[in-house]
Design an enzyme around this catalytic site. Structure first.
Site, PDB file in Angstrom:
ATOM      1  N   LEU A   1       0.765  -1.102  -0.161  1.00  0.00           N
ATOM      2  CA  LEU A   1      -0.094  -0.061   0.129  1.00  0.00           C
ATOM      3  C   LEU A   1       0.843   1.321   0.047  1.00  0.00           C
ATOM      4  CD1 LEU A   1      -2.690  -1.414   2.396  1.00  0.00           C
ATOM      5  CD2 LEU A   1      -3.182  -0.582   0.090  1.00  0.00           C
TER       6      LEU A   1
ATOM      7  N   SER B   1     -23.658   3.962  15.992  1.00  0.00           N
ATOM      8  CA  SER B   1     -22.786   4.649  16.741  1.00  0.00           C
ATOM      9  C   SER B   1     -22.365   6.103  16.037  1.00  0.00           C
ATOM     10  CB  SER B   1     -21.349   3.816  17.056  1.00  0.00           C
ATOM     11  OG  SER B   1     -20.647   3.760  15.696  1.00  0.00           O
TER      12      SER B   1
ATOM     13  N   GLU C   1      -8.135  -7.686   7.710  1.00  0.00           N
ATOM     14  CA  GLU C   1      -9.474  -6.740   7.468  1.00  0.00           C
ATOM     15  C   GLU C   1      -8.331  -5.269   7.089  1.00  0.00           C
ATOM     16  OE1 GLU C   1     -12.563  -5.215  10.119  1.00  0.00           O
ATOM     17  OE2 GLU C   1     -11.144  -4.303  10.806  1.00  0.00           O
TER      18      GLU C   1
ATOM     19  N   SER D   1      -7.112  -8.970  23.196  1.00  0.00           N
ATOM     20  CA  SER D   1      -8.202  -8.504  22.726  1.00  0.00           C
ATOM     21  C   SER D   1      -8.783  -9.753  21.772  1.00  0.00           C
ATOM     22  CB  SER D   1      -7.974  -7.326  21.433  1.00  0.00           C
ATOM     23  OG  SER D   1      -7.383  -6.454  22.130  1.00  0.00           O
TER      24      SER D   1
ATOM     25  N   LYS E   1     -22.935   3.115  10.915  1.00  0.00           N
ATOM     26  CA  LYS E   1     -23.367   2.499  11.767  1.00  0.00           C
ATOM     27  C   LYS E   1     -23.974   3.198  12.726  1.00  0.00           C
ATOM     28  CE  LYS E   1     -20.961  -1.442  12.981  1.00  0.00           C
ATOM     29  NZ  LYS E   1     -19.805  -2.359  13.248  1.00  0.00           N
TER      30      LYS E   1
ATOM     31  N   ALA F   1     -13.252   7.961  14.972  1.00  0.00           N
ATOM     32  CA  ALA F   1     -13.244   6.556  15.309  1.00  0.00           C
ATOM     33  C   ALA F   1     -12.164   6.539  16.222  1.00  0.00           C
ATOM     34  CB  ALA F   1     -12.851   5.946  14.056  1.00  0.00           C
ATOM     35  N   THR F   2     -10.916   7.300  16.212  1.00  0.00           N
ATOM     36  CA  THR F   2     -10.049   7.366  17.126  1.00  0.00           C
ATOM     37  C   THR F   2     -10.448   7.707  18.393  1.00  0.00           C
ATOM     38  OG1 THR F   2      -8.457   7.576  15.458  1.00  0.00           O
ATOM     39  CG2 THR F   2      -7.626   7.781  17.672  1.00  0.00           C
TER      40      THR F   2
END
Ligand code: 0O2
Ligand code: 0O2
Length: 202
Positions: free
Chosen positions: A21, A112, A137, A49, A110, A149-150
């Site tokens: 990438l 959220s 992912e 996790s 979503k 998001a962070t």
């Protein structure tokens, strides 16, 4: 369980994907065109996790590699929303991995307020014991989506997943503000890019 041995191929996958990438980003820069990639980050999900996710979702240890699809996670961050779809197109054209699932949480956010484009890929990794197919992912999002998001992730961590209603509604408003920012930036995209090209030449 020998986590080090289990996670070694995943570590390799994220390193390979990062090189590929970042290679795309350099190619755009060589051609002095706007790069749809701002930066790339990647991580192998920490063992605690993985175990926690398996427990919550009732996944047996034998099925972890099949059922937890983000043990290897790569994040591509872009300046503009359109860049996300440029990258999606470029990833579709590649033949070094297979895309097995796509989720467009930009077209459909979503509850959220979360927005991002997710791809689950099956990536062949060469090990000393032969080829292994590994799931990974890829999350593709703008800088604004990433900022949201962070911060939301930190708050969820702080409140152990139970966000107070007031914080939740503030986050939803912040998500809309972030999206509005993306829309406004898209409208002046050509001017921003012109300025960045001049700056780059200097
Ligand atoms: P460059 O060319 O400076 O962008 P590594 O193995 O060191 O390549 P690692 O350990 O995965 O990468 O680091 P990390 O923290 O995941 O970050 C990957 C790249 O994303 C790093 O650039 C960071 O500088 C960059 N990065 C992280 N957050 C931001 C951000 O908010 N804005 C910008 N512009 N970049 C960010 P590299 O790898 O040093 O390469
Ligand atoms: P981490 O490592 O803490 O980020 P599904 O089984 O399809 O219903 P799944 O497998 O959770 O759902 O997939 P989904 O919804 O595509 O989300 C996977 C990852 O996207 C999450 O990983 C997050 O990184 C990110 N994500 C999804 N929703 C949100 C959200 O509301 N807020 C934030 N900040 N991130 C989100 P994990 O497993 O949570 O782990």
């Amino acid at each position: 369980m020998n986590w080090e041995a289990i996670l070694a191929p995943y570590k390799q996958v994220i390193e390979e994907l990062k090189v590929k990438l970042k290679g795309m980003r350099s190619q755009f820069e060589f051609e002095s065109s706007h790069s749809p990639i701002e930066f790339v980050t990647a991580r192998v999900k920490p063992v605690h996790s993985i175990i926690e996710k398996a427990e919550i979702r009732n996944i047996s240890m034998d099925n972890i590699e099949r059922e937890i699809q983000d043990i290897a996670g790569v994040r591509v961050v872009c300046q503009f929303v359109d860049d996300i779809y440029t990258i999606v197109g470029l990833l579709h054209d590649r033949n070094d991995f297979t895309i097995i699932e796509e989720k467009d949480y930009i077209a459909k956010k979503k509850t959220s307020g979360y927005r991002s484009y997710h791809m689950i890929i099956e990536y062949p990794v060469e090990t000393i014991h032969g080829r292994k197919m590994v799931l990974a992912e890829i999350q593709i999002r703008t800088l604004a989506m990433n900022f949201w998001a962070t911060n939301e992730h930190s708050l969820k961590y702080k409140y152990e997943g139970n966000l107070p209603a007031e914080v939740q509604s503030r986050l939803k408003r912040a998500a809309e503000a972030a999206f509005k920012l993306d829309e406004e930036m898209s409208k002046i995209r050509s001017e921003i890019q012109e300025a960045q090209r001049i700056f780059h030449r200097k």
